[in-house]
Design a protein around this motif. Structure first.
Motif, short mmCIF file in Angstrom:
data_model
loop_
_atom_site.label_atom_id
_atom_site.label_comp_id
_atom_site.label_asym_id
_atom_site.label_seq_id
_atom_site.Cartn_x
_atom_site.Cartn_y
_atom_site.Cartn_z
N GLU A 39 0.83 -1.20 0.00
CA GLU A 39 0.00 0.00 0.00
C GLU A 39 0.87 1.26 0.00
O GLU A 39 0.61 2.20 -0.74
CB GLU A 39 -0.93 0.00 1.22
CG GLU A 39 -1.75 1.26 1.37
CD GLU A 39 -2.73 1.51 0.23
OE1 GLU A 39 -3.02 2.70 -0.02
OE2 GLU A 39 -3.19 0.54 -0.40
N VAL A 40 1.91 1.26 0.82
CA VAL A 40 2.81 2.42 0.88
C VAL A 40 3.49 2.62 -0.47
O VAL A 40 3.50 3.73 -1.01
CB VAL A 40 3.86 2.23 2.01
CG1 VAL A 40 4.96 3.28 1.91
CG2 VAL A 40 3.19 2.30 3.37
N LEU A 41 4.06 1.56 -1.03
CA LEU A 41 4.80 1.68 -2.28
C LEU A 41 3.90 2.02 -3.46
O LEU A 41 4.35 2.64 -4.43
CB LEU A 41 5.57 0.39 -2.55
CG LEU A 41 6.66 0.06 -1.53
CD1 LEU A 41 7.31 -1.28 -1.87
CD2 LEU A 41 7.69 1.16 -1.43
N SER A 42 2.63 1.67 -3.37
CA SER A 42 1.71 1.96 -4.47
C SER A 42 1.44 3.45 -4.61
O SER A 42 0.88 3.88 -5.62
CB SER A 42 0.39 1.20 -4.28
OG SER A 42 -0.38 1.79 -3.24
N GLN A 43 1.85 4.24 -3.63
CA GLN A 43 1.66 5.68 -3.69
C GLN A 43 2.52 6.33 -4.77
O GLN A 43 2.24 7.43 -5.21
CB GLN A 43 1.94 6.33 -2.33
CG GLN A 43 1.06 5.80 -1.21
CD GLN A 43 -0.42 5.99 -1.51
OE1 GLN A 43 -0.86 7.09 -1.82
NE2 GLN A 43 -1.17 4.91 -1.42
N GLY A 44 3.58 5.63 -5.17
CA GLY A 44 4.42 6.08 -6.29
C GLY A 44 5.50 7.07 -5.91
O GLY A 44 6.67 6.79 -6.09
N GLU A 45 5.17 8.20 -5.38
CA GLU A 45 6.14 9.23 -5.04
C GLU A 45 6.57 9.10 -3.58
O GLU A 45 5.73 8.83 -2.71
CB GLU A 45 5.54 10.62 -5.25
CG GLU A 45 5.12 10.90 -6.67
CD GLU A 45 4.39 12.24 -6.80
OE1 GLU A 45 4.41 13.04 -5.84
OE2 GLU A 45 3.80 12.47 -7.86
N PRO A 46 7.84 9.34 -3.30
CA PRO A 46 8.31 9.22 -1.92
C PRO A 46 7.53 10.06 -0.91
O PRO A 46 7.24 9.58 0.20
CB PRO A 46 9.78 9.67 -2.00
CG PRO A 46 10.18 9.29 -3.39
CD PRO A 46 8.95 9.56 -4.22
N MET A 47 7.15 11.28 -1.25
CA MET A 47 6.39 12.12 -0.31
C MET A 47 5.03 11.50 -0.01
O MET A 47 4.56 11.52 1.13
CB MET A 47 6.22 13.54 -0.85
CG MET A 47 7.50 14.35 -0.87
SD MET A 47 8.20 14.60 0.78
CE MET A 47 6.99 15.69 1.47
N ARG A 48 4.40 10.93 -1.02
CA ARG A 48 3.11 10.27 -0.80
C ARG A 48 3.29 9.00 0.03
O ARG A 48 2.42 8.64 0.82
CB ARG A 48 2.44 9.94 -2.13
CG ARG A 48 1.93 11.18 -2.84
CD ARG A 48 1.31 10.80 -4.18
NE ARG A 48 0.88 11.99 -4.88
CZ ARG A 48 -0.36 12.21 -5.26
NH1 ARG A 48 -1.30 11.30 -5.03
NH2 ARG A 48 -0.67 13.31 -5.89
N MET A 49 4.41 8.31 -0.19
CA MET A 49 4.70 7.12 0.60
C MET A 49 4.84 7.49 2.07
O MET A 49 4.30 6.81 2.95
CB MET A 49 6.00 6.45 0.12
CG MET A 49 5.89 5.83 -1.25
SD MET A 49 7.49 5.14 -1.72
CE MET A 49 7.22 4.88 -3.47
N GLU A 50 5.53 8.59 2.34
CA GLU A 50 5.67 9.05 3.72
C GLU A 50 4.31 9.43 4.30
O GLU A 50 4.03 9.17 5.47
CB GLU A 50 6.65 10.21 3.80
CG GLU A 50 8.09 9.77 3.60
CD GLU A 50 9.09 10.87 3.88
OE1 GLU A 50 8.91 11.61 4.87
OE2 GLU A 50 10.05 10.99 3.10
N GLY A 51 3.47 10.04 3.48
CA GLY A 51 2.12 10.38 3.92
C GLY A 51 1.33 9.15 4.31
O GLY A 51 0.60 9.14 5.30
N ALA A 52 1.49 8.08 3.54
CA ALA A 52 0.82 6.82 3.85
C ALA A 52 1.32 6.27 5.18
O ALA A 52 0.54 5.73 5.98
CB ALA A 52 1.02 5.80 2.73
#
Length: 105
Positions: A39-52
């Motif tokens: 789920e985290v990695l599916s966010q694509g961008e590192p900032m979005r991953m951190e948000g997850a």
């Protein structure tokens, strides 16, 4: 676990049952950690991953298996020479640890 294993090898049925239950629970936790990482990695961008990760921490979903999975992925990436992914995994692990600490204080 070492004592249980020894007792189970001596034929103690109860110890084997506890070991089996521990194995099942461990598999559940690893499966949940794997799904969380997907789920985290599916966010694509590192900032979005951190948000997850922040959202997971607020929901109390960051646990030791998740942190260990991040570490294992960082180590595997580094060993394969993929320094970018290794760095990203370490950064995500650090953020997850920081967020988990915030939630426990």
């Amino acid at each position: 676990v070492k004592v249980l294993t020894e007792r189970a090898s001596n034929g103690e049925v109860e110890s084997q049952a506890v070991l089996d239950a521990l194995g099942v629970e461990q598999q559940k936790r690893i499966g949940a950690a794997t799904e969380a990482l997907k789920e985290v990695l599916s966010q694509g961008e590192p900032m979005r991953m951190e948000g997850a990760i922040v959202r997971m921490a607020r929901a109390g979903k960051i646990d030791e298996p998740f942190l260990l999975l991040l570490e294992a992925n960082a180590n595997q990436a580094a060993e394969a020479g993929a320094m970018g992914p290794a760095t990203l995994m370490r950064k995500l692990k650090k953020r997850a640890e920081d967020e988990k600490d915030k939630q426990t204080t």
